[in-house]
Design a protein around this motif. Structure first.
Motif, PDB file in Angstrom:
ATOM      1  N   UNK A  48      10.929  42.409  76.153  1.00 54.33           N
ATOM      2  CA  UNK A  48      10.554  42.874  74.798  1.00 54.33           C
ATOM      3  C   UNK A  48      11.715  42.774  73.807  1.00 54.33           C
ATOM      4  N   UNK A  49      12.908  43.148  74.229  1.00 51.68           N
ATOM      5  CA  UNK A  49      14.057  43.122  73.319  1.00 51.68           C
ATOM      6  C   UNK A  49      14.347  41.705  72.830  1.00 51.68           C
ATOM      7  N   UNK A  50      14.256  40.716  73.698  1.00 49.70           N
ATOM      8  CA  UNK A  50      14.487  39.319  73.296  1.00 49.70           C
ATOM      9  C   UNK A  50      13.426  38.885  72.288  1.00 49.70           C
ATOM     10  N   UNK A  51      12.188  39.255  72.564  1.00 47.64           N
ATOM     11  CA  UNK A  51      11.083  38.900  71.676  1.00 47.64           C
ATOM     12  C   UNK A  51      11.299  39.511  70.293  1.00 47.64           C
ATOM     13  N   UNK A  52      11.675  40.777  70.239  1.00 47.49           N
ATOM     14  CA  UNK A  52      11.879  41.462  68.952  1.00 47.49           C
ATOM     15  C   UNK A  52      13.052  40.869  68.183  1.00 47.49           C
ATOM     16  N   UNK A  53      14.124  40.488  68.879  1.00 49.29           N
ATOM     17  CA  UNK A  53      15.256  39.848  68.191  1.00 49.29           C
ATOM     18  C   UNK A  53      14.836  38.508  67.598  1.00 49.29           C
ATOM     19  N   UNK A  54      14.039  37.757  68.351  1.00 48.44           N
ATOM     20  CA  UNK A  54      13.549  36.473  67.832  1.00 48.44           C
ATOM     21  C   UNK A  54      12.682  36.693  66.599  1.00 48.44           C
ATOM     22  N   UNK A  55      11.806  37.690  66.637  1.00 47.42           N
ATOM     23  CA  UNK A  55      10.969  37.979  65.468  1.00 47.42           C
ATOM     24  C   UNK A  55      11.815  38.332  64.255  1.00 47.42           C
ATOM     25  N   UNK A  56      12.861  39.112  64.466  1.00 45.62           N
ATOM     26  CA  UNK A  56      13.751  39.467  63.358  1.00 45.62           C
ATOM     27  C   UNK A  56      14.400  38.244  62.738  1.00 45.62           C
ATOM     28  N   UNK A  57      14.849  37.321  63.570  1.00 42.54           N
ATOM     29  CA  UNK A  57      15.466  36.088  63.065  1.00 42.54           C
ATOM     30  C   UNK A  57      14.446  35.227  62.319  1.00 42.54           C
ATOM     31  N   UNK A  58      13.223  35.196  62.823  1.00 38.98           N
ATOM     32  CA  UNK A  58      12.172  34.409  62.166  1.00 38.98           C
ATOM     33  C   UNK A  58      11.843  35.004  60.808  1.00 38.98           C
ATOM     34  N   UNK A  59      11.707  36.312  60.738  1.00 40.16           N
ATOM     35  CA  UNK A  59      11.394  36.954  59.455  1.00 40.16           C
ATOM     36  C   UNK A  59      12.519  36.800  58.436  1.00 40.16           C
ATOM     37  N   UNK A  60      13.737  36.572  58.899  1.00 36.66           N
ATOM     38  CA  UNK A  60      14.859  36.370  57.985  1.00 36.66           C
ATOM     39  C   UNK A  60      14.818  34.992  57.333  1.00 36.66           C
ATOM     40  N   UNK A  61      14.016  34.079  57.877  1.00 36.09           N
ATOM     41  CA  UNK A  61      13.888  32.733  57.297  1.00 36.09           C
ATOM     42  C   UNK A  61      13.147  32.828  55.964  1.00 36.09           C
ATOM     43  N   UNK A  62      13.639  32.180  54.918  1.00 34.33           N
ATOM     44  CA  UNK A  62      12.985  32.297  53.608  1.00 34.33           C
ATOM     45  C   UNK A  62      11.571  31.706  53.563  1.00 34.33           C
ATOM     46  N   UNK A  63      11.274  30.754  54.435  1.00 32.04           N
ATOM     47  CA  UNK A  63       9.952  30.122  54.412  1.00 32.04           C
ATOM     48  C   UNK A  63       8.893  30.924  55.171  1.00 32.04           C
ATOM     49  N   UNK A  64       9.315  31.957  55.900  1.00 29.80           N
ATOM     50  CA  UNK A  64       8.370  32.796  56.649  1.00 29.80           C
ATOM     51  C   UNK A  64       8.086  34.042  55.822  1.00 29.80           C
ATOM     52  N   UNK A  65       6.815  34.223  55.464  1.00 31.25           N
ATOM     53  CA  UNK A  65       6.428  35.317  54.582  1.00 31.25           C
ATOM     54  C   UNK A  65       6.123  36.609  55.332  1.00 31.25           C
ATOM     55  N   UNK A  66       5.453  36.513  56.491  1.00 32.44           N
ATOM     56  CA  UNK A  66       5.030  37.724  57.185  1.00 32.44           C
ATOM     57  C   UNK A  66       4.594  37.436  58.611  1.00 32.44           C
ATOM     58  N   UNK A  67       4.627  38.482  59.410  1.00 31.13           N
ATOM     59  CA  UNK A  67       3.966  38.470  60.706  1.00 31.13           C
ATOM     60  C   UNK A  67       2.623  39.146  60.460  1.00 31.13           C
ATOM     61  N   UNK A  68       1.548  38.406  60.593  1.00 31.92           N
ATOM     62  CA  UNK A  68       0.235  38.975  60.274  1.00 31.92           C
ATOM     63  C   UNK A  68      -0.369  39.750  61.430  1.00 31.92           C
ATOM     64  N   UNK A  69       0.013  39.413  62.662  1.00 32.93           N
ATOM     65  CA  UNK A  69      -0.407  40.203  63.822  1.00 32.93           C
ATOM     66  C   UNK A  69       0.457  39.828  65.017  1.00 32.93           C
ATOM     67  N   UNK A  70       0.545  40.765  65.949  1.00 32.13           N
ATOM     68  CA  UNK A  70       1.313  40.550  67.159  1.00 32.13           C
ATOM     69  C   UNK A  70       0.586  41.269  68.278  1.00 32.13           C
ATOM     70  N   UNK A  71       0.101  40.530  69.266  1.00 27.10           N
ATOM     71  CA  UNK A  71      -0.670  41.107  70.356  1.00 27.10           C
ATOM     72  C   UNK A  71       0.054  40.885  71.671  1.00 27.10           C
ATOM     73  N   UNK A  72       0.190  41.942  72.443  1.00 28.02           N
ATOM     74  CA  UNK A  72       0.806  41.864  73.767  1.00 28.02           C
ATOM     75  C   UNK A  72      -0.282  41.814  74.817  1.00 28.02           C
ATOM     76  N   UNK A  73      -0.041  41.033  75.853  1.00 30.63           N
ATOM     77  CA  UNK A  73      -0.956  41.035  77.003  1.00 30.63           C
ATOM     78  C   UNK A  73      -0.167  41.357  78.253  1.00 30.63           C
ATOM     79  N   UNK A  74      -0.828  41.906  79.214  1.00 28.34           N
ATOM     80  CA  UNK A  74      -0.159  42.257  80.471  1.00 28.34           C
ATOM     81  C   UNK A  74      -0.657  41.384  81.588  1.00 28.34           C
TER      82      UNK A  74
END
Length: 74
Positions: A48-74
């Motif tokens: 989970x921590x790696x995934x969240x760090x990647x999301x943070x880096x992606x959201x910092x990109x100027x061309x990425x506006x939003x995360x519209x949904x995020x679904x976890x599966x087990x």
């Protein structure tokens, strides 16, 4: 993700995941109702921590506006 429809956006997203050693199973771009594109990513099992760090880096990109949904599966 909701992002600008520009060359290289999917590559930047993939690089952010790769930098955190998150393996991608699938990445697909769809047209959105407004300007830009909807990008859907499916990853392999990941810490989970790696995934969240990647999301943070992606959201910092100027061309990425939003995360519209995020679904976890087990």
């Amino acid at each position: 993700f909701q992002a600008a429809d520009l060359p290289g956006v999917i590559g930047h997203i993939g690089s952010c995941f790769g930098a955190e050693e998150v393996s991608l199973q699938s990445i697909v771009q769809f047209e959105s109702e407004g300007p830009g594109a909807e990008i859907v990513v499916i990853t392999h099992a990941v810490e989970e921590a790696r995934f969240r760090r990647a999301l943070g880096a992606i959201l910092a990109r100027p061309e990425v506006e939003a995360i519209t949904s995020c679904l976890r599966t087990l």
